[in-house]
Design a protein around this motif. Structure first.
Motif, PDB file in Angstrom:
ATOM      1  N   LEU A 151       0.848  -1.183  -0.105  1.00  0.00           N
ATOM      2  CA  LEU A 151      -0.177   0.004  -0.026  1.00  0.00           C
ATOM      3  C   LEU A 151       1.016   1.147  -0.019  1.00  0.00           C
ATOM      4  CD1 LEU A 151      -3.040   0.852   0.166  1.00  0.00           C
ATOM      5  CD2 LEU A 151      -2.901   1.145   2.522  1.00  0.00           C
ATOM      6  N   GLN A 152       1.922   1.165   0.856  1.00  0.00           N
ATOM      7  CA  GLN A 152       2.728   2.266   0.866  1.00  0.00           C
ATOM      8  C   GLN A 152       3.404   2.579  -0.339  1.00  0.00           C
ATOM      9  OE1 GLN A 152       4.994   1.981   4.313  1.00  0.00           O
ATOM     10  NE2 GLN A 152       6.112   3.740   4.297  1.00  0.00           N
ATOM     11  N   ARG A 153       3.819   1.472  -1.068  1.00  0.00           N
ATOM     12  CA  ARG A 153       4.419   1.445  -2.459  1.00  0.00           C
ATOM     13  C   ARG A 153       3.722   2.350  -3.247  1.00  0.00           C
ATOM     14  NH1 ARG A 153       6.029  -3.874  -4.615  1.00  0.00           N
ATOM     15  NH2 ARG A 153       6.284  -4.330  -2.185  1.00  0.00           N
ATOM     16  N   GLU A 154       2.309   1.853  -3.442  1.00  0.00           N
ATOM     17  CA  GLU A 154       1.419   2.447  -4.223  1.00  0.00           C
ATOM     18  C   GLU A 154       1.281   3.887  -4.105  1.00  0.00           C
ATOM     19  OE1 GLU A 154       0.693   0.706  -6.715  1.00  0.00           O
ATOM     20  OE2 GLU A 154       1.171  -1.241  -6.120  1.00  0.00           O
ATOM     21  N   VAL A 155       1.095   4.244  -2.957  1.00  0.00           N
ATOM     22  CA  VAL A 155       0.904   5.554  -2.397  1.00  0.00           C
ATOM     23  C   VAL A 155       2.025   6.611  -2.740  1.00  0.00           C
ATOM     24  CG1 VAL A 155       0.264   7.356  -0.817  1.00  0.00           C
ATOM     25  CG2 VAL A 155      -0.904   5.060  -0.658  1.00  0.00           C
ATOM     26  N   SER A 156       3.296   6.074  -2.493  1.00  0.00           N
ATOM     27  CA  SER A 156       4.378   6.758  -2.772  1.00  0.00           C
ATOM     28  C   SER A 156       4.591   7.059  -4.238  1.00  0.00           C
ATOM     29  CB  SER A 156       5.870   5.778  -2.215  1.00  0.00           C
ATOM     30  OG  SER A 156       5.667   5.350  -1.087  1.00  0.00           O
TER      31      SER A 156
END
Lengths: 438, 320
Positions: free
Chosen positions: A151-156
């Motif tokens: 999730l963090q990767r996608e948002v980043s």
């Protein structure tokens, strides 16, 4: 020699013929199948998209690209791809943020089958998010590190895109620049590609070590039980007058060992059939090719297989002979269990050493342990799978194991010969030493 | 006489706390039936285990067939039935016999045929495919007996072979033992049942407390015991005889069974005197016979009368 063979045959046939052997042989593959199939069946249902509510209080229109990035994320690639998230945008401002967020959080955690109103998680973007990268996520799946990373990767990704766009970089260029690296590893032996990935061969060696560990713990002690039972049944009074203790114990170690190996052979064979026939089986269970892919067992070059089998067999037998020696020393199984701890310890040392070898398989530790018969069956397959082992070392290590096996049976025989009629009396260490020298 | 089958020379075996066999020497000649007699705890089984090299003597030496090697090296020539019967309980009877034959060095097929033949002879062929644990104790003993004879050994060592058998089976085993001896082979067996030994054995050795008491052919042992012996059978008025039998001028030793008795005459006393005294007292006699001393009488005289020789409690691992 023929007498030893008679003992081997007796031990083997009498074991393999029991109902317990048949049942346990049949049951494990059934369990294996269940273990392989069930998670796949469960997971194929479980790969549903997470419903994520995105509360955008950034004031800079950050919500839209984040939702787009989440919607674009998928499970798997190509045709099998399914959306990973189902994101919905909730615009808000600094004043209404708290209210909107709390309203959504109240419905979080009820997403599964609870209709449109439930959420797996709530993602909150505030005014600072674009500049500082700080944002909040509230959800029932926060304890899954893998899920949170993704999730963090996608948002980043979305954040970086927006930041770059603000800096005037072309959107198409951003997409190109953000394409991730994808690394495949392959093992090289003697300057040749083996076609296995490094990870896969270590996994194989580890798997073998683990199997050996389990096999010794569960089967090795049967040699011990068998020796003690025989001492108590007193048939050995007839046997000792016909057979040498070495013949008796060698026959026992090999006979009991082969029975165990037979059973494991059947199991491993079943596993291979399952592995190679995975797609067909998966089809039979109504699963897609994707699920079937999870069955695949890494392919094994013949040399590796031979080395594995040699070490497995010798390792199994050597520990069997150790157990036989303990059986020879003791009169009851309870008593023997105290000594059996030492065997368990050395199995554990061997097994744990496998992890120490990952970084430096050809180092001093690895080489030394390859020459210690009790550890070699764990150490050598790891080294073989990870680096090129000099043939001399391999031969020496195998030779030492055979010598170790014979020495162990011989030693057990010496103890057995003297201890055999000393019913009910536990020998002291000093007495044991005298029996061995006698 | 040719080389003895078993030669025990000045053998001593000590266990923690006691001496099981003390300076024992005996020779079992080739051929015939040799009885090793003694009360419980006398050291019979220990002696046999020493002969079988299951135990090692502390002193002295044992030779088999005049050969320097131990019994295991010569195991193809020796059959052994231990006192503590033990078979693999889960094995099938026939398989077990084949295995026992194989460890004696017989080829598998041959062993199978012989095992089958023995099972038929012992009338338990119907049990060949049953597990050992399904058999009665007596049948198990027969199986083990057959197992010790499967390889046609020239020396058969049987430790208490008839104990625990009913009369019919004991008879069947006795016939086999006699047949083996008749074929020129040697049988050494231990027992504490004297009547059996007396009827079967050519030679006996009586041991007590690990020591040899008497040794030789049965006739010789009886002759050496000496004295005149009388066997009595009472018809009525048994109690009238009590005083006479207790008279030391007439009777040196009495072995009283109630309805019958065996006695040794006192030195200088005459059996006629005894008969006259008994008849005079009105004792109804069924039997009055001057006899050779029975082994039992010798045994009791040599062992039982000695207060130190009362049977020792059986000690595990060193009993009988």
């Amino acid at each position: 020699m023929n007498k030893t063979f008679a003992v081997i045959r007796r031990e083997y046939v009498e074991r393999v013929r029991t109902r317990a052997f048949l049942i346990s042989t049949l049951l494990l593959p059934v369990f294996m199948l269940a273990m392989a199939v069930l998670p796949v069946l469960l997971m194929s249902g479980g790969d549903h998209g997470s419903r994520v509510a995105v509360v955008d209080a950034s004031g800079s229109g950050l919500g839209q690209p984040v939702v787009a990035a989440l919607d674009a994320a998928t499970f798997d690639d190509g045709k099998a791809a399914r959306p990973r998230y189902e994101a919905t945008l909730f615009p808000a401002d600094a004043a209404s943020l708290g209210q909107v967020r709390d309203g959504l959080i109240a419905k979080a955690g009820f997403a599964k089958g609870k209709g449109q109103d439930g959420w797996d998680g709530v993602l909150v973007l505030d005014a600072d998010t674009l500049a500082s990268g700080k944002l909040h996520y509230y959800g029932d799946n926060v304890s899954s590190p893998d899920g949170m990373n993704r999730l963090q990767r996608e948002v980043s990704k979305a954040l970086a895109g927006v930041r770059l766009a603000h800096a005037g970089v072309d959107q198409a260029l951003v997409t190109k620049a953000m394409a991730p690296a994808d690394m495949d590893t392959a093992k090289v032996t003697d300057g040749k590609l083996t076609g296995q990935s490094g990870e896969a061969s270590f996994a194989l060696a580890y798997g073998m070590g683990f199997l050996l560990y389990i096999a010794i713990i569960t089967y090795g002690s049967r040699t011990l039980v068998s020796v003690i039972e025989e001492k108590n049944s007193r048939i050995m009074e007839v046997l000792t007058s016909s057979l040498t203790p070495f013949q008796m114990l060698m026959g026992k170690v090999l006979g009991v060992g082969l029975a165990g190996l037979t059973q494991m052979g059947i199991w491993v064979g079943t596993a291979f059939v399952l592995g190679s026939q995975g797609p067909h089986l998966a089809g039979a269970f109504g699963m897609g090719a994707d699920a079937a892919g999870k069955f695949v067992i890494p392919s094994m070059p013949p040399a590796l297989l031979v080395v594995f089998l040699l070490y497995f067999t010798l390792g199994f037998l050597i520990y069997g002979s150790l157990y036989a020696a303990i059986g020879a020393m003791c009169n009851t199984i309870q008593e023997a269990q105290q000594y059996a701890v030492f065997v368990t310890m050395s199995i554990l040392v061997g097994f744990m050493s496998m992890f120490g070898l990952i970084n430096d398989p050809a180092g001093t530790l690895g080489t030394t342990m390859s020459f210690i018969p009790l550890f070699a069956p764990f150490t050598m397959p790891v080294r073989w799978s990870m680096t090129a082992v000099p043939p001399m070392q391999l031969a020496l290590s195998l030779g030492l194991m055979v010598v170790g096996l014979l020495a162990c049976v011989w030693l057990a025989g010496r103890i057995y010969r003297t201890g055999i009629l000393m019913y009910g009396k536990k020998p002291t260490w000093g007495e044991l030493w005298r029996w061995i020298r006698a | 006489m040719s080389t003895p089958s078993v030669s025990v020379e000045s053998v001593t075996k000590r266990f923690a706390g006691h001496t099981a066999v003390s300076d024992l020497s005996l020779q079992v000649p080739s051929g015939g039936i040799y009885g090793l007699l003694g009360p419980n705890g006398a050291g019979k089984s220990t002696t046999i285990r020493l002969i079988m090299s299951i135990l090692q003597p502390d002193e002295g030496r044992i030779a088999l067939f005049g050969d320097g090697r131990n019994s295991r090296d010569l195991s193809a020539r020796i059959g052994y039935l231990p006192e503590e019967r033990g078979l693999y309980k889960k094995m099938k009877v026939l398989d077990h016999l084949v295995f026992l034959g194989e460890v004696k060095g017989i080829a598998r097929n041959d062993a199978r045929q012989r095992a089958q033949a023995w099972l038929e002879r012992l009338e338990i062929a119907g049990w060949a495919q049953k597990k050992v644990e399904d058999l009665s104790k007596g049948m198990q003993q027969k199986v083990q007996f057959a197992g010790s004879l499967l390889h046609e050994p020239e020396l058969v060592i049987l430790d208490e072979p008839f104990s625990g058998l009913d009369p019919i089976n004991a008879q069947a085993m006795k016939d086999i033992v006699v047949e083996i001896a008749a074929g020129g082979r040697t049988v050494l067996f231990s027992t504490h049942v004297m009547e059996q030994a007396e009827r079967m054995c050519d030679r006996v050795a009586i041991i007590a407390r690990g020591k040899l008491v008497v040794n030789g052919t049965v006739a010789q042992v009886k002759a050496d015991f000496g004295g005149r012996h009388v066997a009595l059978g009472f018809a009525h008025d048994r109690h009238q005889a009590d005083a006479i039998l207790a008279d030391p001028r007439l009777v040196a030793r009495l072995d009283d069974y109630g309805a019958s008795a065996e006695l040794k005459m006192a030195d200088g006393a005459d059996p006629g005197q005894l008969l006259a005294a008994l008849v005079g007292a009105g004792v109804g006699l069924r039997r009055f016979e001057v006899v050779e001393p029975s082994l039992h009488a010798i045994f009791v005289a040599k062992v039982g009368a000695d207060p130190d020789a009362t049977p020792l409690p059986a000690v595990a691992g060193a009993s009988a």
